[in-house]
Design an enzyme around this catalytic site. Structure first.
Site, mmCIF file in Angstrom:
data_model
loop_
_atom_site.group_PDB
_atom_site.id
_atom_site.type_symbol
_atom_site.label_atom_id
_atom_site.label_comp_id
_atom_site.label_asym_id
_atom_site.label_seq_id
_atom_site.Cartn_x
_atom_site.Cartn_y
_atom_site.Cartn_z
ATOM 1 N N HIS A 78 0.818 -1.221 0.000
ATOM 2 C CA HIS A 78 0.000 0.000 0.000
ATOM 3 C C HIS A 78 0.850 1.268 0.000
ATOM 4 O O HIS A 78 0.331 2.357 0.285
ATOM 5 C CB HIS A 78 -0.932 0.033 1.211
ATOM 6 C CG HIS A 78 -2.390 0.054 0.850
ATOM 7 N ND1 HIS A 78 -2.930 0.972 -0.020
ATOM 8 C CD2 HIS A 78 -3.429 -0.719 1.241
ATOM 9 C CE1 HIS A 78 -4.229 0.764 -0.136
ATOM 10 N NE2 HIS A 78 -4.556 -0.271 0.608
ATOM 11 N N ASP A 98 -7.579 -11.910 -15.224
ATOM 12 C CA ASP A 98 -7.833 -13.101 -16.043
ATOM 13 C C ASP A 98 -6.568 -13.494 -16.800
ATOM 14 O O ASP A 98 -6.108 -12.780 -17.682
ATOM 15 C CB ASP A 98 -8.979 -12.803 -17.011
ATOM 16 C CG ASP A 98 -9.352 -13.986 -17.879
ATOM 17 O OD1 ASP A 98 -8.738 -15.063 -17.738
ATOM 18 O OD2 ASP A 98 -10.249 -13.825 -18.726
#
Length: 459
Positions: free
Chosen positions: A156, A394
C-alpha cells in the site's frame, strides 16, 4: 487428497526485475499527499482459478517475462521505499515464487475454512515487505488438476485497490495476449502527484501531538483516563476471527426496498448492504452511544478535472460516517449517502494551498470520532467492486472462482474490517462480505435470525 494432507512444494524462488531499465530522470519518485497520508501495511489476497477444458497449462516462463515487462511500465513497484515520502526506482524487482500443490483445486476451495495455518503456505515470504521497502511479493501455486492459486502481498505504499488491480490486469493482459495495453507504455504515476502535491517531510517528533487537542474536558481525578483516550490507545482483549457471508441478489433487492426513505428514495445496492452489515454488527453491542465506519472512496472521478481511471497511487480518502447505534436501517443508509457525497469537497481541499491543514483536520476528525465510540464500535467497510478490477484478473482461464483477502493470521490492521466483494449468482449480482470481528460479535451474527435472513455463512 484431503487438504489436511496436501503439500505445497516450492519449485523456484527468484526476483523478477523490469525488462528495461528505468530512465535516470524517473529514478526518484516522490509520493503524493495522498500516499503520504497512510502508513504502509501488508495487504494479502489469494485468487483461485479453475483450468477450463482445452486451455493450455500455465506457462511459467511466459508469466515471468510478462511480469518483467509489466514492472517496466509500473516502474516504482520494482523499486524500494526509502521513506514515507520517496521510492527509489532502482529496478531491484519483486519476489516471485512458483509452487506445486499435490491435490485438486476443488478440494481446497471447498475446505478453505478448515485450512487454518496451511493457507499461509500458498503465500510468498513476507520478509522485506516493510523493513526492506519491497512493494509486492507473488506466489503462483499450480494444483495437480491444472488449476492454480495466485497469492500476493502488497504494502500500500503507492497503490490503492484500483492501482493494484490495474497492475495485475496489465500483467495478465500481456500473458493472455489481449490488446488492452501496449507493452512498453509507462503507466501514469504523475497525475496524482500533480493533483495532490506532497507536503514537506515531518520529523517524527512533530507527528506525535496530532491528538493532544482532542482531549476531553478535564475532570478531577480523571487524568489517567484522559491520557489513555487522547493517546488513541485502546486495549482489546477479545480474539479476532474471520468469517465470510454471502448476500445473494434476492436479499440485496429486499434490503434496497427496506432502505428507502424520503431522504434517500433510491438507495444503491452498496449503500443498502453496507448499512445492513453495519446495523447488524452494532446490534451485538449492549451499550448505547455512537458508532462510526470508514469507507474508502475513489477520488479519481471526484477531482476537477477528473484523473485518469488508470492513474496509479493511493487515490482515495476515507468517508467518515457516524451514527447512533440504535438507528434504523434507512437512517444508516442516509448517513452513508451524506458522507460519501462530501468526498468531492475533500478532494478540492487536498488540492489547495492549505492541503496540509486539510489533511490534519481530517485526521483529527477521525481520531475524535474513534474516541467518541471508544474504538470498539469503529469499523471499516472496504468495497472491492467489480469496477475496481479484482474479479477481472484473467490469465486466460476466466475470472477467479474464489477470492480470499487473508492469509492464516488475522492481524490487528484487519480488526473491525468488512471487505465487501461483488459476485454473480444465478439470479444476478450479490455480495460476499469478509468480516474480521471480535469472536463474540461473530457468534452473535451466526445465531441472529434477522441477520441470517439475508446473509448465509460461506467461510
Amino acid at each position: 487428497m484431503e487438504p489436511s494432507k496436501m503439500e505445497v512444494k516450492i519449485i523456484s524462488s527468484e526476483t523478477i526485475k523490469p525488462s528495461s531499465p528505468t530512465p535516470s530522470h524517473l529514478r526518484k519518485y516522490t509520493l503524493s499527499l495522498l500516499d503520504q497520508k497512510y502508513t504502509p501495511i501488508v495487504v494479502p489476497a489469494i485468487l483461485f482459478y479453475e483450468r477450463p477444458q482445452g486451455v493450455a497449462p500455465l506457462d511459467m516462463d511466459r508469466l515471468r517475462t510478462c511480469l518483467s515487462q509489466t514492472l517496466t511500465a509500473f516502474y516504482p513497484l520494482a523499486g524500494r521505499a526509502e521513506s514515507r515520502d520517496v521510492i527509489i526506482c532502482n529496478d531491484e524487482g519483486i519476489p516471485f515464487v512458483e509452487a506445486h500443490v499435490d491435490c485438486e483445486l476443488s478440494s481446497v476451495v471447498k475446505s478453505l475454512s478448515s485450512l487454518g495455518s496451511d493457507l499461509r503456505s500458498f503465500y510468498p515470504p513476507r520478509d522485506g515487505l516493510l523493513e526492506g521497502g519491497i512493494q509486492f511479493a507473488i506466489q503462483m501455486n499450480v494444483f495437480s488438476c491444472g488449476g492454480f492459486a495466485f497469492a500476493w502481498y502488497c504494502t500500500h505504499n503507492v497503490t490503492d485497490g484500483t492501482s493494484t488491480a490495474n497492475f495485475f490486469r496489465y500483467w495478465t493482459a500481456l500473458y493472455a495476449q489481449r490488446s488492452e495495453y501496449a507493452v512498453q507504455d509507462l503507466m501514469d504515476f504523475n497525475s496524482v502527484v500533480t493533483a495532490f502535491p506532497p507536503v514537506p517531510p515531518r520529523v517524527p517528533q512533530e507527528e506525535k501531538p496530532v491528538t493532544t487537542e482532542l482531549k476531553p474536558e478535564k475532570q478531577e481525578g480523571q487524568e489517567k483516563e484522559e491520557k489513555k483516550k487522547s493517546s488513541f490507545n485502546f486495549s482489546f482483549q477479545s480474539h479476532i476471527v474471520a468469517r465470510s457471508f454471502l448476500i445473494k441478489s434476492k436479499a440485496v433487492a429486499e434490503l434496497k426496498a427496506k432502505s428507502v426513505s424520503e431522504e434517500v428514495p433510491y438507495p444503491s445496492r452498496f449503500e443498502a448492504v453496507s448499512a445492513f452489515l453495519w446495523k447488524s454488527i452494532v446490534s451485538s453491542s449492549t451499550t448505547e452511544g455512537k458508532t462510526m465506519i470508514n469507507m474508502p472512496v475513489n477520488l479519481r472521478p471526484r477531482v476537477d478535472p477528473p484523473l485518469p481511471l488508470d492513474s496509479v497511487g493511493n487515490i482515495f480518502e476515507n468517508a467518515l460516517v457516524q451514527s447512533e447505534k440504535k438507528a434504523e436501517l434507512h437512517e444508516f443508509v442516509a448517513r452513508i449517502r451524506g458522507s460519501i457525497s462530501k468526498m468531492k469537497d475533500f478532494a478540492t481541499e487536498y488540492q489547495g494551498e492549505k492541503r496540509e491543514e486539510a489533511k490534519d483536520a481530517h485526521w483529527k476528525r477521525f481520531i475524535k470520532a474513534v474516541i467518541e465510540c471508544k474504538g470498539k464500535d469503529a469499523y471499516v467497510i472496504s468495497p472491492w467492486y467489480k469496477s475496481s478490477g479484482f474479479t477481472d484478473i484473467d490469465f486466460g482461464f476466466g475470472t477467479p472462482i474464489r477470492v480470499v483477502p487473508m492469509d492464516d493470521v488475522v492481524n490487528h490492521n484487519q480488526r473491525n474490517t468488512i471487505m465487501l466483494m461483488e459476485f454473480v449468482d444465478s439470479d444476478g449480482d450479490g455480495f460476499e462480505a469478509w468480516m474480521f470481528l471480535e469472536e463474540e460479535c461473530i457468534k452473535f451474527l451466526e445465531s441472529n435470525p434477522e441477520f441470517l435472513a439475508f446473509a448465509s455463512p460461506n467461510f
